[in-house]
Design a protein around this motif. Structure first.
Motif, short mmCIF file in Angstrom:
data_model
loop_
_atom_site.label_atom_id
_atom_site.label_comp_id
_atom_site.label_asym_id
_atom_site.label_seq_id
_atom_site.Cartn_x
_atom_site.Cartn_y
_atom_site.Cartn_z
N THR A 1 -3.05 -29.72 9.07
CA THR A 1 -2.94 -28.45 8.35
C THR A 1 -1.55 -28.37 7.73
O THR A 1 -0.54 -28.43 8.44
CB THR A 1 -3.16 -27.26 9.30
OG1 THR A 1 -4.46 -27.37 9.89
CG2 THR A 1 -3.06 -25.95 8.54
N LEU A 2 -1.48 -28.22 6.43
CA LEU A 2 -0.22 -28.15 5.72
C LEU A 2 0.26 -26.70 5.66
O LEU A 2 -0.53 -25.79 5.42
CB LEU A 2 -0.36 -28.71 4.30
CG LEU A 2 -0.81 -30.17 4.19
CD1 LEU A 2 -0.93 -30.56 2.72
CD2 LEU A 2 0.14 -31.10 4.92
N SER A 3 1.57 -26.51 5.86
CA SER A 3 2.15 -25.17 5.75
C SER A 3 2.73 -24.99 4.36
O SER A 3 3.25 -25.94 3.75
CB SER A 3 3.24 -24.97 6.81
OG SER A 3 4.27 -25.93 6.65
N LEU A 4 2.68 -23.78 3.86
CA LEU A 4 3.19 -23.48 2.52
C LEU A 4 4.72 -23.45 2.54
O LEU A 4 5.35 -23.20 3.56
CB LEU A 4 2.63 -22.15 2.03
CG LEU A 4 1.11 -22.02 2.00
CD1 LEU A 4 0.72 -20.66 1.43
CD2 LEU A 4 0.47 -23.13 1.21
N PHE B 1 2.52 -27.33 -5.30
CA PHE B 1 2.44 -27.83 -3.92
C PHE B 1 1.72 -26.85 -3.01
O PHE B 1 0.89 -27.23 -2.18
CB PHE B 1 3.85 -28.10 -3.38
CG PHE B 1 3.88 -28.41 -1.92
CD1 PHE B 1 3.53 -29.67 -1.44
CD2 PHE B 1 4.26 -27.43 -1.01
CE1 PHE B 1 3.56 -29.94 -0.09
CE2 PHE B 1 4.29 -27.70 0.35
CZ PHE B 1 3.93 -28.96 0.82
N ASN B 2 2.02 -25.55 -3.15
CA ASN B 2 1.36 -24.54 -2.31
C ASN B 2 -0.14 -24.48 -2.58
O ASN B 2 -0.95 -24.37 -1.65
CB ASN B 2 1.99 -23.17 -2.55
CG ASN B 2 3.38 -23.06 -1.94
OD1 ASN B 2 3.75 -23.87 -1.09
ND2 ASN B 2 4.15 -22.09 -2.37
N ARG B 3 -0.52 -24.54 -3.88
CA ARG B 3 -1.95 -24.54 -4.21
C ARG B 3 -2.63 -25.78 -3.66
O ARG B 3 -3.75 -25.71 -3.14
CB ARG B 3 -2.13 -24.43 -5.72
CG ARG B 3 -1.85 -23.05 -6.29
CD ARG B 3 -2.37 -22.93 -7.71
NE ARG B 3 -1.65 -23.80 -8.62
CZ ARG B 3 -0.60 -23.41 -9.35
NH1 ARG B 3 -0.15 -22.16 -9.25
NH2 ARG B 3 -0.01 -24.25 -10.18
N MET B 4 -1.96 -26.92 -3.77
CA MET B 4 -2.52 -28.16 -3.22
C MET B 4 -2.67 -28.06 -1.71
O MET B 4 -3.69 -28.49 -1.14
CB MET B 4 -1.62 -29.34 -3.59
CG MET B 4 -2.12 -30.69 -3.07
SD MET B 4 -0.91 -32.00 -3.27
CE MET B 4 0.34 -31.47 -2.06
N SER B 5 -1.69 -27.47 -1.04
CA SER B 5 -1.76 -27.32 0.43
C SER B 5 -2.92 -26.44 0.83
O SER B 5 -3.65 -26.73 1.79
CB SER B 5 -0.44 -26.74 0.95
OG SER B 5 0.64 -27.60 0.64
N ARG C 1 -5.70 -25.92 -0.83
CA ARG C 1 -6.95 -26.65 -1.07
C ARG C 1 -7.19 -27.71 -0.01
O ARG C 1 -8.31 -27.86 0.49
CB ARG C 1 -6.89 -27.29 -2.47
CG ARG C 1 -8.16 -28.07 -2.85
CD ARG C 1 -9.38 -27.19 -2.79
NE ARG C 1 -10.58 -27.90 -3.19
CZ ARG C 1 -11.80 -27.49 -2.95
NH1 ARG C 1 -12.00 -26.35 -2.30
NH2 ARG C 1 -12.83 -28.21 -3.36
N ILE C 2 -6.12 -28.43 0.37
CA ILE C 2 -6.26 -29.46 1.41
C ILE C 2 -6.64 -28.81 2.74
O ILE C 2 -7.47 -29.33 3.49
CB ILE C 2 -4.96 -30.26 1.55
CG1 ILE C 2 -4.76 -31.14 0.30
CG2 ILE C 2 -4.97 -31.13 2.80
CD1 ILE C 2 -3.45 -31.90 0.29
N ASN C 3 -6.06 -27.66 3.05
CA ASN C 3 -6.40 -26.96 4.30
C ASN C 3 -7.87 -26.53 4.30
O ASN C 3 -8.55 -26.63 5.32
CB ASN C 3 -5.50 -25.75 4.48
CG ASN C 3 -4.06 -26.15 4.77
OD1 ASN C 3 -3.80 -27.27 5.20
ND2 ASN C 3 -3.14 -25.25 4.53
N GLU C 4 -8.35 -26.04 3.14
CA GLU C 4 -9.76 -25.65 3.06
C GLU C 4 -10.67 -26.85 3.25
O GLU C 4 -11.65 -26.78 4.00
CB GLU C 4 -10.03 -25.00 1.70
CG GLU C 4 -9.37 -23.64 1.51
CD GLU C 4 -9.59 -23.09 0.11
OE1 GLU C 4 -10.25 -23.78 -0.69
OE2 GLU C 4 -9.11 -21.98 -0.17
#
Length: 322
Positions: free
Chosen positions: A67-70, A87-91, A93-96
């Motif tokens: 799980t990536l943190s913003l 980067f935040n949007r990518m994180s 999406r990766i978390n979802e």
């Protein structure tokens, strides 16, 4: 000469240094001041974005879990700010995707466990049911013979290794289940069938319709003495097919209905339902619809207590999955 008079002008240098340093020093001071100010401005313009990039890089290096943190720092209004937002949007999406993959793995493991638990020898049951049917026919017990025959077909259907089955076959198996209930619960219910024309290209998850009809008997017919009226409706909506089951009866209290709807959207919270009416049937249908067709396909349930309960699913004709 002017009237014979000579005018003589003598030019002598001033005492001291002829060359003056003041203009040069003033120009030098102004130049140094301008260069210094420009250097400070350029340094700020370059250092600040680089500082944000370094902080973002350090934040990215600290990510060591699935799980990536913003990025928690301030987002500037420049190119580095755009980079941080990306980067935040990518994180997110990766978390979802990670959470969805985890849920799918959990459901797969649960399905594997249930499959291992259900690995019984079907031939023994088929043989036993066939023996019961033959004995019943020999003794002119047509009711027992019909029930054994229908039950044997349902068992073969349930143990088949099919994910998607023709809708016509699902309807046929559901009708056989209803025929068993008609023999068991005489004059306790009435069910109508409104089915549009379908070909074998229309397929649905196995037991999608069956479980909805089963809930009518389990939660309504067997739980009250009132006469239950039910209806099975299948209608096309473009490339989709809507399967609806309606029935009268006790219905679902508003609090439980809200809880069921919440649990349909939050699979991880379903362990809180410990009663025998834990809704596993509708959860199973809903989860398989989403796995097969995507998030836009789900089970919808609505109920008015002591009036009417409506349960419906939507399936897609053009499915190229398993």
């Amino acid at each position: 000469m002017d009237n014979g008079i000579f005018h003589v002008i003598r030019v002598t240098p001033e005492t001291g240094n002829i060359f003056s340093y003041q203009p040069f020093l003033l120009s030098l001071a102004i130049s140094v001041l301008i260069l210094g100010s420009a250097s400070i401005i350029i340094f700020c313009l370059i250092f600040k974005p680089l500082k944000n990039i370094v902080r973002l890089s350090e934040h990215m290096n600290r990510q060591n879990s699935h799980t990536l943190s913003l990025y928690p720092g301030k987002i500037s209004r420049d190119e580095t700010g755009d980079l941080i937002l990306s980067f935040n949007r990518m994180s997110e999406r990766i978390n979802e995707l990670s959470e969805s993959l985890l849920n799918n793995e959990i459901q797969l493991k649960n399905a594997q466990i249930e499959a291992l638990q259900n690995q019984l020898n079907p031939h023994f049951f088929y043989g036993t049911l066939e023996s019961i049917r033959m004995i019943a026919e020999a003794n002119h017990q047509e009711l027992i013979s019909d029930i054994a025959y229908s039950f044997g077909n349902l068992m073969r259907y349930s143990l088949s290794r099919e994910y998607l089955v023709p809708v016509s076959r699902e309807i046929e198996m559901t009708r056989q289940y209803v025929s068993i209930q008609e023999k068991r619960l005489v004059n306790r219910f009435e069910i109508s069938w409104d089915i549009c024309e379908l070909d074998d290209k229309w397929r649905c998850p196995k037991f999608a319709l069956f479980n909805m009809v089963e809930n009518v008997f389990f939660h309504n017919v067997s739980k009250c003495r009132s006469f239950i009226q039910a209806a099975v409706i299948l209608k096309k909506d473009g490339d989709d097919l809507i399967i609806t089951v309606k029935n009268t009866g006790p219905g679902i209290p508003p609090e439980r209905l809200a809880h069921l709807r919440y649990l349909l959207e939050h699979p991880r919270e379903r362990d809180t339902m410990t009663s025998e009416n834990n809704g596993r049937g509708i959860f199973n249908i809903n989860d398989r619809l989403r796995l097969f067709y995507g998030g836009d396909y789900r089970l919808d349930i609505d109920s008015e207590e002591n009036v009417l309960t409506v349960c419906s699913v939507r399936i897609c004709k053009h499915y190229n999955g398993f």
